[in-house]
Every structure is written in C-alpha cells, then in structure tokens.
Design an enzyme around this catalytic site. Structure first.
Site, short mmCIF file in Angstrom:
data_model
loop_
_atom_site.label_atom_id
_atom_site.label_comp_id
_atom_site.label_asym_id
_atom_site.label_seq_id
_atom_site.Cartn_x
_atom_site.Cartn_y
_atom_site.Cartn_z
N HIS A 7 -5.79 -16.71 -11.07
CA HIS A 7 -6.04 -17.04 -12.47
C HIS A 7 -5.19 -18.20 -12.95
O HIS A 7 -4.23 -18.60 -12.31
CB HIS A 7 -5.84 -15.81 -13.39
N GLU A 43 -3.60 -9.72 -23.61
CA GLU A 43 -4.31 -10.68 -22.77
C GLU A 43 -5.79 -10.35 -22.67
O GLU A 43 -6.20 -9.19 -22.79
CB GLU A 43 -3.70 -10.71 -21.37
N GLN A 60 -6.77 -16.36 -17.86
CA GLN A 60 -5.97 -15.29 -18.48
C GLN A 60 -5.45 -15.84 -19.81
O GLN A 60 -4.52 -16.64 -19.84
CB GLN A 60 -4.81 -14.90 -17.57
N HIS A 84 0.77 -20.98 -16.92
CA HIS A 84 1.10 -20.75 -15.50
C HIS A 84 -0.17 -20.75 -14.66
O HIS A 84 -1.27 -20.61 -15.18
CB HIS A 84 1.87 -19.43 -15.31
N GLU A 134 2.79 -17.96 -10.37
CA GLU A 134 2.75 -16.50 -10.19
C GLU A 134 2.10 -16.20 -8.84
O GLU A 134 1.19 -16.91 -8.41
CB GLU A 134 1.92 -15.90 -11.34
C1 V0V Z 1 9.75 -22.53 -19.26
N1 V0V Z 1 9.75 -23.72 -18.63
C2 V0V Z 1 8.53 -23.94 -18.14
C3 V0V Z 1 7.76 -22.81 -18.51
N2 V0V Z 1 8.56 -21.95 -19.19
N3 V0V Z 1 8.02 -24.96 -17.44
C4 V0V Z 1 6.72 -24.88 -17.10
N4 V0V Z 1 5.91 -23.84 -17.43
C5 V0V Z 1 6.40 -22.79 -18.13
N5 V0V Z 1 5.61 -21.79 -18.46
C6 V0V Z 1 10.87 -24.65 -18.51
C7 V0V Z 1 11.42 -25.02 -19.89
O1 V0V Z 1 10.73 -26.11 -20.42
C8 V0V Z 1 12.85 -25.33 -19.61
O2 V0V Z 1 12.98 -26.62 -19.11
C9 V0V Z 1 13.21 -24.36 -18.49
O3 V0V Z 1 11.96 -24.00 -17.86
C10 V0V Z 1 13.88 -23.10 -19.02
O4 V0V Z 1 12.99 -22.56 -20.00
P1 V0V Z 1 13.43 -21.78 -21.30
O5 V0V Z 1 12.53 -22.22 -22.39
O6 V0V Z 1 14.92 -21.86 -21.52
O7 V0V Z 1 13.02 -20.31 -20.94
P2 V0V Z 1 13.70 -19.21 -20.05
O8 V0V Z 1 14.58 -19.82 -19.02
O9 V0V Z 1 14.28 -18.17 -20.96
O10 V0V Z 1 12.40 -18.59 -19.38
C11 V0V Z 1 11.60 -19.35 -18.50
C12 V0V Z 1 11.09 -18.36 -17.41
C13 V0V Z 1 10.34 -17.23 -18.18
C14 V0V Z 1 10.14 -19.13 -16.51
C15 V0V Z 1 12.25 -17.80 -16.62
O11 V0V Z 1 9.28 -17.79 -18.94
C16 V0V Z 1 9.79 -16.15 -17.30
O12 V0V Z 1 10.50 -15.22 -16.89
N6 V0V Z 1 8.47 -16.21 -16.98
C17 V0V Z 1 7.82 -15.19 -16.14
C18 V0V Z 1 7.16 -14.10 -16.95
C19 V0V Z 1 6.04 -14.61 -17.82
O13 V0V Z 1 5.89 -15.79 -18.06
N7 V0V Z 1 5.22 -13.66 -18.36
C20 V0V Z 1 4.09 -13.98 -19.25
C21 V0V Z 1 2.81 -13.95 -18.49
P3 V0V Z 1 14.00 -27.69 -19.74
O14 V0V Z 1 13.65 -27.76 -21.20
O15 V0V Z 1 15.34 -27.06 -19.48
O16 V0V Z 1 13.75 -28.93 -18.96
S1 V0V Z 1 2.44 -12.30 -17.98
C22 V0V Z 1 1.21 -12.40 -16.76
O17 V0V Z 1 0.93 -13.56 -16.29
C23 V0V Z 1 0.60 -11.21 -16.36
C24 V0V Z 1 0.89 -9.89 -16.98
C25 V0V Z 1 -0.41 -11.24 -15.25
O18 V0V Z 1 -0.75 -12.29 -14.74
O19 V0V Z 1 -0.89 -10.14 -14.85
CO CO Z 2 -0.61 -14.31 -15.10
#
Ligand code: V0V
Ligand code: CO
Length: 146
Positions: A7, A43, A60, A84, A134
C-alpha cells in the site's frame, strides 16, 4: 524477499472527504476501515487490482485520532500528502532483521499489528533517502503459513 507494493499511505485531515474524492474521481471504493489506537489513526483501505490472487494493492488513507500521533505531527509539519510506502513480504520478521543488519534503523523490536490483521514494522525515513518505509505481512500470508 519483498514481493509487491502492499500500500501507499496518504495522510489527510478529513478521512470521509478524502474517501469521497477517491470515489468520485477514480471510482475506488472502500474495502475496509478501522481505527488503530496504537498507531493513532483512523484509516480506509481502497483496494486496487481487486482480484483475489493476493496481488492486490491498496491506498491507505490515514486520519489522525490523537494530536500526539505520528500522522498528526506529520500533517502539522507537511500538510496532506504521501506519508509512507509499504512493501509486502511473506516474512516480515526475517526481512526486518536482514535490513537491520545492513545498518538501517528498524523502528520496532518486534512487528506490530497493522491493517486487516497484518504484521508491520517501519524503517526510519532518514535511513531511506527520505521515505518512511513499512514492511508488511498480510493476514492471508500469516494464516496460510501457520
Ligand atoms: C518524519 N520524517 C519523515 C516522515 N516523518 N520523512 C518522510 N516521511 C515521513 N512520513 C522526517 C522529519 O521530516 C524529520 O526530518 C525527521 O524525519 C524526524 O521527524 P519528526 O517530525 O521529528 O518525527 P519523529 O522523529 O517523532 O517521528 C518520525 C518517525 C515516526 C518516522 C519515527 O513518524 C514513526 O514512528 N512512524 C512509524 C509509525 C507510523 O507512521 N504510523 C502511522 C501509520 P528533519 O526535519 O529532521 O529533516 S500506521 C500504518 O501504516 C498502519 C496501521 C498499517 O499500514 O497497517
Ligand atoms: Co501503512
């Protein structure tokens, strides 16, 4: 082996309005909806190539349900858009550990629960040229193997 694009995750402010855009513009219908409390999202999965051969992929659409969720934080900084991409694999545990061994940060020690009973983990976007990535093993694969 990563065998398909499972996705593309798209962050939005208003899930119902975004679902309606995809329906009215492209004819995509909602295949599944759920709230994932752990991930802080509501979602909708829109299925594309909807055959039953396991080769389908999804859009998604993600709306945050909490202000402190990762998607809420991302929306506040970037606005709506692609959040993502998710690659499908039959074995998320092995893929995650192989990729971790290459020095890429895998965000979870163990895969967590994802959409439709899947098991998911994420790779840090800063280690993936700016793409939050992911890995997902769908429930269909899980039940076929166990
Ligand atoms: C953050 N950054 C990204 C980003 N999110 N870059 C590209 N794409 C993204 N989605 C960059 C951001 O611009 C910063 O860069 C740096 O990473 C640190 O970001 P932050 O804003 O300080 O945020 P953090 O570090 O608190 O969190 C970022 C992470 C977080 C990736 C660690 O979003 C995470 O844990 N994601 C995984 C879980 C998730 O996204 N769940 C929702 C979908 P600069 O500014 O420092 O250069 S749930 C899902 O998909 C499900 C249920 C499913 O598929 O079944
Ligand atoms: Co997802």
């Amino acid at each position: 082996m990563l065998t398909r694009i499972d996705h593309i995750g798209i962050a939005c402010h208003d899930l119902d309005a975004t679902v309606e855009f995809y329906r009215a513009t492209y004819g995509f219908e909602v295949f599944h909806t759920e709230v994932n409390e752990e991930q802080g999202v509501r979602e909708a999965m829109l299925r594309i190539n909807g055959t039953d051969d396991g080769g389908a992929s999804y859009l998604q659409l993600l709306e945050p349900v909490r202000e402190d969720s990762t998607v809420a934080k991302w929306l506040a900084k970037n606005g709506e858009g692609v959040h993502h991409i998710a690659f499908g694999t039959a074995d998320v545990d092995t893929e995650a550990s192989d990729i971790r061994d290459k020095g890429v940060r895998v965000l979870y020690e163990e895969p967590r629960r994802g959409s439709m009973g899947s098991r998911i983990t994420f790779l840090h976007p800063k280690d993936c040229h700016g793409v939050l990535t992911e890995l997902v093993t769908s429930a269909a694969v899980e039940s076929a193997e166990h």
